[in-house]
Write a protein that holds these residues in place. Structure first.
Motif, PDB file in Angstrom:
ATOM      1  N   LYS A   1     -21.439 103.164  -9.540  1.00 30.88           N
ATOM      2  CA  LYS A   1     -22.030 104.571  -9.132  1.00 30.88           C
ATOM      3  C   LYS A   1     -22.271 105.190 -10.818  1.00 30.88           C
ATOM      4  CE  LYS A   1     -17.893 107.585  -9.113  1.00 30.88           C
ATOM      5  NZ  LYS A   1     -17.250 108.851  -8.196  1.00 30.88           N
ATOM      6  N   PRO A   2     -23.235 105.942 -10.667  1.00 32.66           N
ATOM      7  CA  PRO A   2     -23.841 106.360 -11.905  1.00 32.66           C
ATOM      8  C   PRO A   2     -22.546 107.320 -12.550  1.00 32.66           C
ATOM      9  CG  PRO A   2     -25.453 106.527 -10.595  1.00 32.66           C
ATOM     10  CD  PRO A   2     -24.193 106.196  -9.829  1.00 32.66           C
ATOM     11  N   LEU A   3     -22.412 107.575 -14.043  1.00 29.58           N
ATOM     12  CA  LEU A   3     -21.517 108.559 -14.443  1.00 29.58           C
ATOM     13  C   LEU A   3     -22.322 109.699 -14.804  1.00 29.58           C
ATOM     14  CD1 LEU A   3     -18.691 109.395 -15.628  1.00 29.58           C
ATOM     15  CD2 LEU A   3     -19.175 107.848 -17.688  1.00 29.58           C
ATOM     16  N   LEU A   4     -21.890 110.785 -14.180  1.00 27.27           N
ATOM     17  CA  LEU A   4     -22.663 111.900 -14.296  1.00 27.27           C
ATOM     18  C   LEU A   4     -22.034 112.668 -15.630  1.00 27.27           C
ATOM     19  CD1 LEU A   4     -22.964 113.407 -10.634  1.00 27.27           C
ATOM     20  CD2 LEU A   4     -24.932 112.297 -12.041  1.00 27.27           C
ATOM     21  N   LEU A   5     -22.748 113.449 -16.388  1.00 26.48           N
ATOM     22  CA  LEU A   5     -22.386 114.049 -17.280  1.00 26.48           C
ATOM     23  C   LEU A   5     -22.471 115.633 -17.499  1.00 26.48           C
ATOM     24  CD1 LEU A   5     -24.270 112.041 -20.069  1.00 26.48           C
ATOM     25  CD2 LEU A   5     -21.788 111.772 -19.435  1.00 26.48           C
ATOM     26  N   PRO A   6     -21.414 116.232 -17.853  1.00 31.13           N
ATOM     27  CA  PRO A   6     -20.304 116.031 -18.281  1.00 31.13           C
ATOM     28  C   PRO A   6     -19.061 115.285 -17.116  1.00 31.13           C
ATOM     29  CG  PRO A   6     -19.993 118.162 -18.234  1.00 31.13           C
ATOM     30  CD  PRO A   6     -21.473 117.753 -17.779  1.00 31.13           C
ATOM     31  N   SER A   7     -18.307 114.564 -17.619  1.00 33.11           N
ATOM     32  CA  SER A   7     -17.226 114.260 -16.466  1.00 33.11           C
ATOM     33  C   SER A   7     -16.030 113.928 -17.176  1.00 33.11           C
ATOM     34  CB  SER A   7     -17.947 112.746 -15.787  1.00 33.11           C
ATOM     35  OG  SER A   7     -18.759 113.066 -14.912  1.00 33.11           O
TER      36      SER A   7
ATOM     37  N   PRO B   1     -30.063 117.443 -18.167  1.00 31.26           N
ATOM     38  CA  PRO B   1     -30.258 117.635 -16.485  1.00 31.26           C
ATOM     39  C   PRO B   1     -31.615 117.841 -15.754  1.00 31.26           C
ATOM     40  CG  PRO B   1     -28.413 118.937 -17.520  1.00 31.26           C
ATOM     41  CD  PRO B   1     -29.313 118.516 -18.634  1.00 31.26           C
ATOM     42  N   LEU B   2     -32.550 118.496 -16.621  1.00 24.40           N
ATOM     43  CA  LEU B   2     -33.872 118.777 -15.908  1.00 24.40           C
ATOM     44  C   LEU B   2     -34.583 117.447 -16.145  1.00 24.40           C
ATOM     45  CD1 LEU B   2     -34.755 122.011 -17.717  1.00 24.40           C
ATOM     46  CD2 LEU B   2     -34.107 121.670 -15.585  1.00 24.40           C
ATOM     47  N   THR B   3     -34.555 116.551 -16.991  1.00 24.85           N
ATOM     48  CA  THR B   3     -35.361 115.469 -16.913  1.00 24.85           C
ATOM     49  C   THR B   3     -34.509 114.376 -15.880  1.00 24.85           C
ATOM     50  OG1 THR B   3     -34.076 114.617 -19.032  1.00 24.85           O
ATOM     51  CG2 THR B   3     -36.305 115.680 -19.316  1.00 24.85           C
ATOM     52  N   ALA B   4     -33.488 114.466 -15.829  1.00 27.62           N
ATOM     53  CA  ALA B   4     -32.451 113.361 -15.145  1.00 27.62           C
ATOM     54  C   ALA B   4     -32.925 113.887 -13.522  1.00 27.62           C
ATOM     55  CB  ALA B   4     -31.258 113.511 -15.340  1.00 27.62           C
ATOM     56  N   LYS B   5     -33.226 115.319 -13.112  1.00 32.37           N
ATOM     57  CA  LYS B   5     -33.534 115.702 -11.808  1.00 32.37           C
ATOM     58  C   LYS B   5     -34.731 115.136 -11.394  1.00 32.37           C
ATOM     59  CE  LYS B   5     -30.598 119.675 -11.437  1.00 32.37           C
ATOM     60  NZ  LYS B   5     -30.479 121.191 -11.584  1.00 32.37           N
ATOM     61  N   LEU B   6     -35.647 114.837 -12.350  1.00 34.49           N
ATOM     62  CA  LEU B   6     -37.369 114.206 -11.913  1.00 34.49           C
ATOM     63  C   LEU B   6     -36.968 113.072 -11.445  1.00 34.49           C
ATOM     64  CD1 LEU B   6     -39.104 115.433 -15.250  1.00 34.49           C
ATOM     65  CD2 LEU B   6     -39.282 116.407 -12.991  1.00 34.49           C
ATOM     66  N   PHE B   7     -35.874 112.331 -11.646  1.00 33.75           N
ATOM     67  CA  PHE B   7     -35.710 110.835 -11.086  1.00 33.75           C
ATOM     68  C   PHE B   7     -34.659 110.815 -10.285  1.00 33.75           C
ATOM     69  CE2 PHE B   7     -37.605 110.378 -15.411  1.00 33.75           C
ATOM     70  CZ  PHE B   7     -38.418 109.734 -14.935  1.00 33.75           C
ATOM     71  N   GLY B   8     -34.404 112.056  -9.548  1.00 35.36           N
ATOM     72  CA  GLY B   8     -33.433 111.960  -8.491  1.00 35.36           C
ATOM     73  C   GLY B   8     -32.052 112.075  -8.918  1.00 35.36           C
ATOM     74  N   PHE B   9     -31.361 112.633 -10.011  1.00 36.78           N
ATOM     75  CA  PHE B   9     -30.045 112.714 -10.265  1.00 36.78           C
ATOM     76  C   PHE B   9     -29.835 113.843 -10.550  1.00 36.78           C
ATOM     77  CE2 PHE B   9     -31.303 108.330 -12.023  1.00 36.78           C
ATOM     78  CZ  PHE B   9     -30.299 107.732 -11.416  1.00 36.78           C
ATOM     79  N   PRO B  10     -28.672 114.523 -10.061  1.00 37.90           N
ATOM     80  CA  PRO B  10     -28.357 115.863 -10.311  1.00 37.90           C
ATOM     81  C   PRO B  10     -28.079 116.469 -11.712  1.00 37.90           C
ATOM     82  CG  PRO B  10     -26.485 114.597  -9.244  1.00 37.90           C
ATOM     83  CD  PRO B  10     -27.528 113.960  -9.247  1.00 37.90           C
ATOM     84  N   ARG B  11     -27.547 115.582 -12.458  1.00 38.02           N
ATOM     85  CA  ARG B  11     -27.337 115.819 -13.943  1.00 38.02           C
ATOM     86  C   ARG B  11     -27.574 114.668 -14.720  1.00 38.02           C
ATOM     87  NH1 ARG B  11     -22.086 117.343 -11.936  1.00 38.02           N
ATOM     88  NH2 ARG B  11     -21.155 116.031 -13.185  1.00 38.02           N
ATOM     89  N   ALA B  12     -27.830 114.605 -16.083  1.00 44.72           N
ATOM     90  CA  ALA B  12     -28.018 113.474 -16.721  1.00 44.72           C
ATOM     91  C   ALA B  12     -26.689 112.567 -16.476  1.00 44.72           C
ATOM     92  CB  ALA B  12     -27.905 113.798 -18.153  1.00 44.72           C
TER      93      ALA B  12
END
Length: 279
Positions: A236-242, A194-205
């Motif tokens: 739309k992106p599939l956020l993890l977990p889902s 999640p932290l690295t994903a947030k750097l690119f604008g995603f709330p989670r991986a």
């Protein structure tokens, strides 16, 4: 002219370089990269089977050659002449043709090129085309379509297909991005944490698009002929977990949540060659 490499590019080096690379012009270069006699690592293949849902087999999953060729694609998009930096490029579609089953013992020669730069309502899109041969025999190819976000042109863009009625509910764990990265070598930070994903604008991986495609083809594996073409559109992106709904009708399939698609696709028979070589 194809520039043949002596070894597979190292993604651990390429990703940091690609993340800071600036654009290099307005046209796609005519560079082609190739790699001969690529062998399958059995341990990684076994992990790929597990994370994508394929059963054990002596032939490669139809999506696996994409894994083997992926470092060539990233190397091509990391070159100075390539017009776009990697951040901001989104995988929006993928078509794979398996011309015959490929034995895990066979060695593959790959060639990768880019082309077909064209408008998109949200920027510009282009294709990365990959071809695989065993000796001189074409056995597999793919076209991955990417969107470079930017000023839209008003051009029409293919829309995702139909979300099909749910036939299975998949619980996708939060670690599937890291597991797929270990199996595939694709350690894009948006998929890992999640932290690295947030750097690119995603709330989670988010899940890898090619993991979703592979998981769908694994689910309909018994319905596929020996030679097939499978085309998907990513939405739309599939956020993890889902938790997601998988739908299948014949060889059409979809992955969705809340009625909105993450992926829609279709597999159809393709002209084939023969049975796999013993390798």
């Amino acid at each position: 002219m194809t520039r043949m490499l002596e070894r597979a590019p190292n993604l651990a080096i390429l990703y940091p370089r690609a993340l800071v690379k600036r654009g290099g012009g307005h046209e796609l270069p005519d560079t082609r990269l190739g790699l001969r006699d690529v062998a399958v690592e059995r341990e990684r293949l076994t992990e790929y089977h597990r994370v994508c849902g394929f059963g054990p087999s002596d032939t490669l999953p139809g999506t696996y050659p994409q894994v083997l060729a992926f470092p060539l694609a990233i190397a091509l998009m990391s070159e100075r002449a390539f017009p776009f930096p990697l951040p901001g490029i989104v995988h929006i579609g993928n078509t794979i043709t398996q011309r015959r089953p490929i034995a895990a013992t066979e060695r593959l020669t790959f060639e990768v090129r880019t082309g077909n730069l064209r408008p998109h309502r949200r920027g510009r899109q282009f294709d990365v085309v990959t071809e695989a041969r065993v000796g001189d025999e074409p056995v597999w190819d793919s076209t991955a379509t990417y969107l470079r976000r930017g000023a839209g042109t008003g051009a029409a863009a293919p829309e995702p297909g139909e979300v099909l009625p749910t036939t299975a509910v998949w619980r996708v764990p939060g670690n599937v991005g890291r597991r797929y990265a270990r199996a595939s070598g694709d350690r894009n930070p948006i998929h890992l944490h999640p932290l690295t994903a947030k750097l690119f604008g995603f709330p989670r991986a988010i899940a890898h698009g090619m993991w979703m495609k592979a998981r769908c083809l694994a689910a309909i594996e018994g319905r596929l002929p020996e030679a097939w073409t499978a085309e998907v559109r990513f939405a739309k992106p599939l956020l993890l977990p889902s938790t997601v709904d998988f739908g299948v009708r014949g060889r059409d399939f979809s992955v969705a949540s809340g009625g909105r698609p993450h992926l829609t696709g279709r597999a159809v028979p393709a002209p084939g060659n023969a049975t796999p070589h013993p390798g």
